[in-house]
Design a protein around this motif. Sequence first.
Motif, PDB file in Angstrom:
ATOM      1  N   ILE A 105       1.834   5.318   0.503  1.00 59.35           N
ATOM      2  CA  ILE A 105       2.159   4.573   1.719  1.00 59.35           C
ATOM      3  C   ILE A 105       1.351   3.275   1.754  1.00 59.35           C
ATOM      4  O   ILE A 105       0.122   3.292   1.657  1.00 59.35           O
ATOM      5  CB  ILE A 105       1.858   5.388   2.991  1.00 59.35           C
ATOM      6  CG1 ILE A 105       2.615   6.716   2.966  1.00 59.35           C
ATOM      7  CG2 ILE A 105       2.221   4.588   4.237  1.00 59.35           C
ATOM      8  CD1 ILE A 105       4.113   6.605   3.028  1.00 59.35           C
ATOM      9  N   TRP A 106       2.064   2.150   1.905  1.00 61.33           N
ATOM     10  CA  TRP A 106       1.456   0.830   2.011  1.00 61.33           C
ATOM     11  C   TRP A 106       1.544   0.354   3.452  1.00 61.33           C
ATOM     12  O   TRP A 106       2.610   0.404   4.072  1.00 61.33           O
ATOM     13  CB  TRP A 106       2.172  -0.155   1.089  1.00 61.33           C
ATOM     14  CG  TRP A 106       1.707  -1.582   1.202  1.00 61.33           C
ATOM     15  CD1 TRP A 106       0.601  -2.139   0.625  1.00 61.33           C
ATOM     16  CD2 TRP A 106       2.340  -2.642   1.946  1.00 61.33           C
ATOM     17  NE1 TRP A 106       0.496  -3.468   0.960  1.00 61.33           N
ATOM     18  CE2 TRP A 106       1.549  -3.803   1.764  1.00 61.33           C
ATOM     19  CE3 TRP A 106       3.489  -2.706   2.737  1.00 61.33           C
ATOM     20  CZ2 TRP A 106       1.874  -5.019   2.353  1.00 61.33           C
ATOM     21  CZ3 TRP A 106       3.815  -3.921   3.335  1.00 61.33           C
ATOM     22  CH2 TRP A 106       3.012  -5.060   3.133  1.00 61.33           C
ATOM     23  N   HIS A 107       0.408  -0.072   4.010  1.00 63.15           N
ATOM     24  CA  HIS A 107       0.334  -0.561   5.388  1.00 63.15           C
ATOM     25  C   HIS A 107       0.606  -2.060   5.394  1.00 63.15           C
ATOM     26  O   HIS A 107       0.065  -2.793   4.573  1.00 63.15           O
ATOM     27  CB  HIS A 107      -1.054  -0.267   5.955  1.00 63.15           C
ATOM     28  CG  HIS A 107      -1.137  -0.291   7.442  1.00 63.15           C
ATOM     29  ND1 HIS A 107      -1.037  -1.462   8.178  1.00 63.15           N
ATOM     30  CD2 HIS A 107      -1.305   0.701   8.338  1.00 63.15           C
ATOM     31  CE1 HIS A 107      -1.149  -1.176   9.464  1.00 63.15           C
ATOM     32  NE2 HIS A 107      -1.320   0.134   9.592  1.00 63.15           N
ATOM     33  N   ARG A 141       6.769  -1.718   9.656  1.00 67.10           N
ATOM     34  CA  ARG A 141       7.038  -2.546   8.481  1.00 67.10           C
ATOM     35  C   ARG A 141       6.264  -2.093   7.241  1.00 67.10           C
ATOM     36  O   ARG A 141       6.203  -2.794   6.240  1.00 67.10           O
ATOM     37  CB  ARG A 141       6.765  -4.029   8.771  1.00 67.10           C
ATOM     38  CG  ARG A 141       7.684  -4.609   9.830  1.00 67.10           C
ATOM     39  CD  ARG A 141       7.449  -6.087  10.064  1.00 67.10           C
ATOM     40  NE  ARG A 141       6.150  -6.310  10.690  1.00 67.10           N
ATOM     41  CZ  ARG A 141       5.175  -6.991  10.124  1.00 67.10           C
ATOM     42  NH1 ARG A 141       5.323  -7.521   8.928  1.00 67.10           N
ATOM     43  NH2 ARG A 141       4.030  -7.165  10.756  1.00 67.10           N
ATOM     44  N   GLY A 142       5.656  -0.890   7.318  1.00 70.90           N
ATOM     45  CA  GLY A 142       5.037  -0.318   6.127  1.00 70.90           C
ATOM     46  C   GLY A 142       6.103   0.138   5.143  1.00 70.90           C
ATOM     47  O   GLY A 142       7.290   0.177   5.457  1.00 70.90           O
ATOM     48  N   LYS A 143       5.664   0.494   3.947  1.00 70.53           N
ATOM     49  CA  LYS A 143       6.607   0.882   2.899  1.00 70.53           C
ATOM     50  C   LYS A 143       6.114   2.129   2.164  1.00 70.53           C
ATOM     51  O   LYS A 143       4.906   2.366   2.063  1.00 70.53           O
ATOM     52  CB  LYS A 143       6.788  -0.256   1.882  1.00 70.53           C
ATOM     53  CG  LYS A 143       7.332  -1.559   2.465  1.00 70.53           C
ATOM     54  CD  LYS A 143       8.773  -1.420   2.889  1.00 70.53           C
ATOM     55  CE  LYS A 143       9.314  -2.756   3.413  1.00 70.53           C
ATOM     56  NZ  LYS A 143      10.708  -2.617   3.915  1.00 70.53           N
ATOM     57  N   GLN A 144       7.080   2.875   1.629  1.00 72.37           N
ATOM     58  CA  GLN A 144       6.783   4.034   0.800  1.00 72.37           C
ATOM     59  C   GLN A 144       7.110   3.710  -0.654  1.00 72.37           C
ATOM     60  O   GLN A 144       8.165   3.134  -0.951  1.00 72.37           O
ATOM     61  CB  GLN A 144       7.613   5.239   1.242  1.00 72.37           C
ATOM     62  CG  GLN A 144       7.484   6.446   0.341  1.00 72.37           C
ATOM     63  CD  GLN A 144       8.690   7.360   0.411  1.00 72.37           C
ATOM     64  OE1 GLN A 144       9.651   7.087   1.133  1.00 72.37           O
ATOM     65  NE2 GLN A 144       8.651   8.447  -0.335  1.00 72.37           N
ATOM     66  N   PHE A 145       6.219   4.071  -1.548  1.00 72.64           N
ATOM     67  CA  PHE A 145       6.413   3.872  -2.976  1.00 72.64           C
ATOM     68  C   PHE A 145       6.048   5.152  -3.722  1.00 72.64           C
ATOM     69  O   PHE A 145       5.269   5.976  -3.219  1.00 72.64           O
ATOM     70  CB  PHE A 145       5.534   2.724  -3.494  1.00 72.64           C
ATOM     71  CG  PHE A 145       5.839   1.390  -2.871  1.00 72.64           C
ATOM     72  CD1 PHE A 145       6.787   0.545  -3.429  1.00 72.64           C
ATOM     73  CD2 PHE A 145       5.173   0.988  -1.713  1.00 72.64           C
ATOM     74  CE1 PHE A 145       7.064  -0.679  -2.851  1.00 72.64           C
ATOM     75  CE2 PHE A 145       5.453  -0.234  -1.132  1.00 72.64           C
ATOM     76  CZ  PHE A 145       6.400  -1.072  -1.705  1.00 72.64           C
TER      77      PHE A 145
END
Length: 234
Positions: free
Chosen positions: A164-166, A188-192
């Motif tokens: 998880i990117w904040h 607006r965070g993203k999962q990778f």
Amino acid sequence: MTDFQTIPGDFIQRQTPDGNILILHRELADPLTELLQNPPEPLETISTGKGATRFHKLAGIEVAVKEYYHGGLLAPLIRDYYFGPPHRALEELRLLAIGQERGLPLLTPLGCAIMPIFGPLFCYRLITRREAGARNLLQCLRGGASDLEESCAAALRLLHDGGIWHSDLNLANFILGERGVIICDLDRGKQFAQLSARQRENNLKRLARSTSKQGMDQHFFMARFRRFYESVGP
């Protein structure tokens, strides 16, 4: 209606007579619907430059209802109107549910509301469980707390190792409560599958800027934070 089947956990979808779409945890669907449709006077309201979070008592627990508002100079004009889809509250709910499934230090997701305004414009609400005894890191530092770098670094490392990117990490996004340190505001965070070194560094640099901007450099030491961050995890 909207796609919610990819959200882990037991969530259901409802549409209200006025067209609002609600994605709610099944066990609390009825009281949450009533709360969103007829909100009572909140127990407490915390306002920021980008909206407010209102706290309510519900079915024996306290819940937080987050409103999405724009910041900046145009905020008085565009207020809480957002283009969708994708729907920001739904995406944040999805990230929280994924994080909960992976055991990451995040808020407990309970639901969201997608409220059409006109055409592609929407307003949003996110519902989470309120953390018992919680204060954010900035509040703790201003109150004289210290030596919090290690616990906060461990929480961020868990989040990053979980993919998880904040999007905008700052001191107020670390919540200290009975569950220890958790991280909030994944808007607006993203999962990778795996975060890159550049993505991790992006969050660390953003946190360092926040620390300086708030005048907390002598209360929260980023060099120590980095050492702890690099020393934990696999």
